[in-house]
Structures are given as C-alpha cells and as structure tokens.
Design an enzyme around this catalytic site. Structure first.
Site, PDB file in Angstrom:
ATOM      1  N   GLU A   1       9.570  17.168  14.429  1.00 20.17           N
ATOM      2  CA  GLU A   1      10.067  16.936  13.078  1.00 20.17           C
ATOM      3  C   GLU A   1       9.329  17.870  12.126  1.00 20.17           C
ATOM      4  O   GLU A   1       8.135  17.720  11.881  1.00 20.17           O
ATOM      5  CB  GLU A   1       9.843  15.472  12.679  1.00 20.17           C
ATOM      6  CG  GLU A   1      10.494  15.104  11.362  1.00 20.17           C
ATOM      7  CD  GLU A   1      10.341  13.628  11.029  1.00 20.17           C
ATOM      8  OE1 GLU A   1      11.225  13.068  10.373  1.00 20.17           O
ATOM      9  OE2 GLU A   1       9.317  13.038  11.423  1.00 20.17           O
TER      10      GLU A   1
ATOM     11  N   CYS B   1      13.583  11.760   6.672  1.00 26.01           N
ATOM     12  CA  CYS B   1      13.560  11.479   8.100  1.00 26.01           C
ATOM     13  C   CYS B   1      14.950  11.537   8.709  1.00 26.01           C
ATOM     14  O   CYS B   1      15.103  11.759   9.911  1.00 26.01           O
ATOM     15  CB  CYS B   1      12.910  10.131   8.364  1.00 26.01           C
ATOM     16  SG  CYS B   1      13.617   8.767   7.414  1.00 26.01           S
TER      17      CYS B   1
ATOM     18  N   GLU C   1       9.980   1.959  10.582  1.00 25.79           N
ATOM     19  CA  GLU C   1      11.008   2.957  10.302  1.00 25.79           C
ATOM     20  C   GLU C   1      10.301   4.294  10.327  1.00 25.79           C
ATOM     21  O   GLU C   1       9.483   4.609   9.456  1.00 25.79           O
ATOM     22  CB  GLU C   1      11.665   2.684   8.948  1.00 25.79           C
ATOM     23  CG  GLU C   1      13.006   3.377   8.761  1.00 25.79           C
ATOM     24  CD  GLU C   1      12.871   4.831   8.370  1.00 25.79           C
ATOM     25  OE1 GLU C   1      13.078   5.692   9.260  1.00 25.79           O
ATOM     26  OE2 GLU C   1      12.570   5.126   7.214  1.00 25.79           O
TER      27      GLU C   1
ATOM     28  N   LYS D   1       0.858  -1.181   0.000  1.00 24.57           N
ATOM     29  CA  LYS D   1       0.000   0.000   0.000  1.00 24.57           C
ATOM     30  C   LYS D   1       0.897   1.235   0.000  1.00 24.57           C
ATOM     31  O   LYS D   1       1.413   1.638   1.044  1.00 24.57           O
ATOM     32  CB  LYS D   1      -0.922   0.065   1.219  1.00 24.57           C
ATOM     33  CG  LYS D   1      -1.963   1.190   1.107  1.00 24.57           C
ATOM     34  CD  LYS D   1      -2.386   1.779   2.429  1.00 24.57           C
ATOM     35  CE  LYS D   1      -1.446   2.811   2.974  1.00 24.57           C
ATOM     36  NZ  LYS D   1      -1.357   4.071   2.157  1.00 24.57           N
TER      37      LYS D   1
END
Length: 484
Positions: free
Chosen positions: A385, A285, A252, A177
């Site tokens: 973040e 990231c 992750e 997906k």
C-alpha cells in the site's frame, strides 16, 4: 511556543483538563513544514482517568432511552454542521486537505455519516423476534460498555464519526485517541460534543501515540472493545495486545484496490479511476491503486491515465481550487519516494510523475502524481500500500486472469469493475475478494457498510451494521409476548 496554537489539554469527564504528563508534540503543517500547534501526549494516568470517567458514566448512559440518545446525536449534528468551516480549517492545517476539499468532502463526510446513522437508528429494533418458528425467542441488542476508539490521520472526521456516533447511539461510553499527527479536528469535535450537551464521561478524548495511549487502551481491563482504523501492522499489534483481556476488536485496515477496466467500459472509466487514485493525495485505504486493463484497451488507457496525472495540479492546502495537497508528513513522503523508486528499479514503465517534488515547489511534502505501466502483480508497487498518488497499470487477457490478479493480494477492501456487460459485472462482484465492490462509478448507497476481508480487517462501519458493531447480541427464550 510563540505563535503556536496551544492545545495541551484533554477532554475528560465533561471538561477540558490539564494532562498528567508534560511531554509535548508539535503538529506540522505539511504544506509549509512549519509547526502550527502543540499538543500533549497522554500517559497512563491520563488514559486511566479517561477510562474511569467512561466507566462511571456507562450505567446511566446505557439506561438512557434510545429516543433521548437520538436527540443528543441530532443536537451533535446541528452543532457539527455549524462548525464545519472550523473542522475544515483544522484538517487543512494538520493533514493537508485542500481548502475546498476539506470543507466539501472531509468535513462533510462526518455530517453524512451522522445523518445516515440517525436514519438507521430511527428504525433500529433493540429487541427482535427470532422468527415465526420460535415466537417467544427474542434477540436483544445491548451496549458493549466502555469502548476505545483509535482513528487515523487521512480522513479524520470520516473515521471519528464512524466510531463515536454509533457508540453513543448504542449506549456505549468512549475514549477517543485520534492520530497524534492530525489531532486538531478532533479537538474541535470534542468542543462540538460539549456544546451539544453530551453527558459528562460519555465521550472523552486523550491525545497520544500508538505505543502509548493506543496500547494502554488495548490492554486496559475496563475497556470492553477497541475499534481501530489504520495500518494492518498496527491492527495486528492491537489484536495481540487485546487478546489477554478478550476484548471485542474491530479493525478497518489497509487496501490495495484493483480497478478492472474492460474494453467495453464507458469512455470516462480510466479518467474516473485515475482521479480516484490521486484523490486526497492518494491517502485513502479504498483507493483504486491497481488499474487492470483488458489488453485491447490497454495502450489507450495508459495514455489517458498519464494525461490525467500530468493535468492534476499539486498545490498548498491553504488555497482554493480542485488541486491535490501534500501528503501528511516527511515520513510518509520518504516512504512514497522509496516505493516510486522501487517501481523504477523493478522495471515498471514510468509514464508520468516520478520521484522528487513537483516542478516549482521547494518546500512541503508534495508528491508528483505518478503512473506506472507494464506493472506485474509481483512488483512492490502492486503489493504494498503506497498511500500516495501512485497508480500501477497491469494488462490482462481474460476475465479469469483479471480476477486472479485482483485477488492476488493480502488485502481485500474495495475493488472496482468498469464494464457495460451487466452479467459480467454481477459475476465479478461475487468473485472478487473484497468487503466492497463498486461498479461503473456508482458509489455505495447511504448506510452501506464500509469494511474489508483478509488483511484489510473485518470491521463493518456505517448504517445498521455499524450500529450493531458497537453492541452485543443476547438471545432470550421464554419472552412473554403479552407483558408490557
């Protein structure tokens, strides 16, 4: 529908099929804010169909000799390399990667990972002796089963290949997906696997969103493993959803990388760090978004970083050059603008960039490359973040203080060290709480695992560890060493 690329189809059981539901979603080009394609969002029936196909295909694929699975993946690589221009065009359209970067980095990342997996697999021992102390005890590595793969929009082929390729080599079957924001490159990827001759049901693709197909895969009783890359918030939700069925879950997640720049760093260290922060419009990231600078070198570092920001061109993804493109969506743009404003409101010193669109731009989700100085680590821009081209610079006075600041975050993905003192670098590499530490501009070697600790998740993707992640180990005692 006029003028839109019609991608209202899924790849299930070796064929392109019509979705069970009629819910459509437009794919928006972030450079123009215009719809460029339409996809279908899968429902439970689509997910069930894909999982059933993968379950039927699993016994035969798991029993396929490793050399034959390797040959299939080598064919995938061959077709992938030929289709890289198509993948690059799709990624420029769907998530705003500039034309050259989309081909040379975004698409190339998938080829690079696939080559590395092939190299690692050629030497992979599926049955290994435990040790000389137990000569008839073996450790066997075996496929997990049906795996659900949920990938993000920021590095589409990087993440898709880090999951699909090791799953296929391990003997697993899978349902992918991709992000509903950036699904077009994954549709091309499905075409690649189809042309490469991947057996029916071994690889399946269903478009959908997190609350729909993502959640359905996470709770599905016939899915044995979920591999997810994305936000920590979504990773927590997936872990909770998967708990009832005791799935293997590999995550992750996000990062808030610290880049420790000491006074003895090489002259290009600050330039390198700022460019890395802004690269891919800050949507990585592992970006070094906190630059920690030793006090004696601090003022000069702020000056250099501000100059890099000012000189970083921002332009459409559809033109050539070394510029950065837009961020992926209006929601992301709004979030980044709010965090830049929070930096201003909380007292950080804005030395480059700021809120609003870049000069001369009146459409598209473009963000001004932004640098804040005099940041303290408790500020929002130091803890959250941002996922945009925003750099926070923090001074420090000692090695111990630098480590304390770097580790004072819920994340632990990648940290960076810039120093000519080898003993210091070695010390810091062990003290920094992260899954990866990169020093003096040296990237991880081919096959080194990618992954973090703490709220960055604990996946280990790439190379041998990335292969093992898609397998289960089995201890066997009483192995007959003389039998064939």
């Amino acid at each position: 529908m006029t003028g839109l690329l019609d991608q209202r189809k899924f790849y299930i059981d070796g064929a392109w099929v019509a979705p069970a539901a009629a819910r459509d979603l437009e794919v928006i080009d972030p450079s123009t804010e215009e719809a460029v394609a339409v996809i279908s969002i899968g429902d439970q029936a689509d997910t069930d169909r894909a999982v059933a196909a993968a379950k039927r295909a699993f016994p035969a694929w798991a029993a396929t000799p490793p050399a034959e699975r390797l040959a299939v993946v080598e064919k995938i690589l061959s077709v992938y390399e030929r289709r890289m221009p198509d993948l690059a065009r799709a990624m420029s359209l769907e998530m705003g990667a500039p034309q050259d970067m989309a081909l040379e980095d975004q698409a190339e990342a998938g080829a690079w990972h696939t080559r590395n997996f092939i190299a690692a697999f050629k030497n992979f021992e599926f049955i290994r002796p435990l040790g000389d102390h137990a000569p008839t005890t073996m450790i066997a590595w075996e496929p997990v089963g049906v795996v659900g793969l949920i990938t993000p929009w920021n590095w589409p082929m990087n993440q898709v290949t880090l999951k699909v390729i090791p799953a296929l080599l391990a003997g697993d079957t899978c349902v992918l997906k991709p992000s509903e924001i950036a699904p077009l490159s994954s549709m091309v990827f499905a075409e690649i696997l189809d042309e490469a001759g991947v057996p029916a049901g071994v690889f399946n693709l269903v478009n959908g969103d997190g609350p729909g197909v993502g959640s359905q895969l996470s709770v599905h009783p016939d899915v044995e493993m979920i591999s997810f890359t994305g936000s920590s918030r979504a990773g927590i939700a997936i872990s909770k959803a998967a708990a009832d069925s005791l799935k293997k879950v590999c995550l992750e997640l996000g990062g808030k990388g610290a880049n420790l720049v000491f006074a003895d760093a090489d002259e290009k260290a600050v330039i390198r760090g700022a460019r890395h922060c802004f690269y891919n419009s800050g949507q990585s990231c592992n970006a070094p978004t906190r630059m920690l600078v030793e006090r004696s070198a601090y003022d000069r570092a702020v000056e250099i970083a501000a100059k890099v920001a000012t000189e970083t061109a921002v332009a459409s993804a559809h033109g050539p050059g070394k510029h950065i493109g837009p961020v992926v969506s209006k929601d992301q743009w709004d979030k980044i603008q709010g965090l830049i404003q929070a930096g201003i409101d909380e007292g950080a010193r804005l030395v480059a960039g700021g809120t609003g669109l870049p000069e001369g731009v009146n459409r598209g989700y473009f963000v001004r490359p932004t640098v804040f100085a005099d940041v303290t680590n408790d500020m929002t821009i130091a803890q959250q973040e941002v996922f945009g081209p925003v750099l926070a610079i923090i001074p420090f006075d000692s090695e111990e203080e630098a480590v304390a600041i770097a580790n004072d975050t819920p994340y632990g993905l990648t940290n960076y060290v810039q120093s000519q003192d080898g003993a210091r670098r070695n010390r810091l590499a062990r003290q920094l709480q992260a899954g990866m530490v990169e020093m003096n501009g040296e990237s991880r070697g081919a096959g080194a695992p990618f992954g973090g600790v703490k709220k960055s998740g604990r996946a280990r993707e790439g190379g041998v560890m990335g292969l093992e992640e898609f397998m289960d180990s089995k201890a066997i005692s009483g192995w007959d060493l003389g039998a064939r």
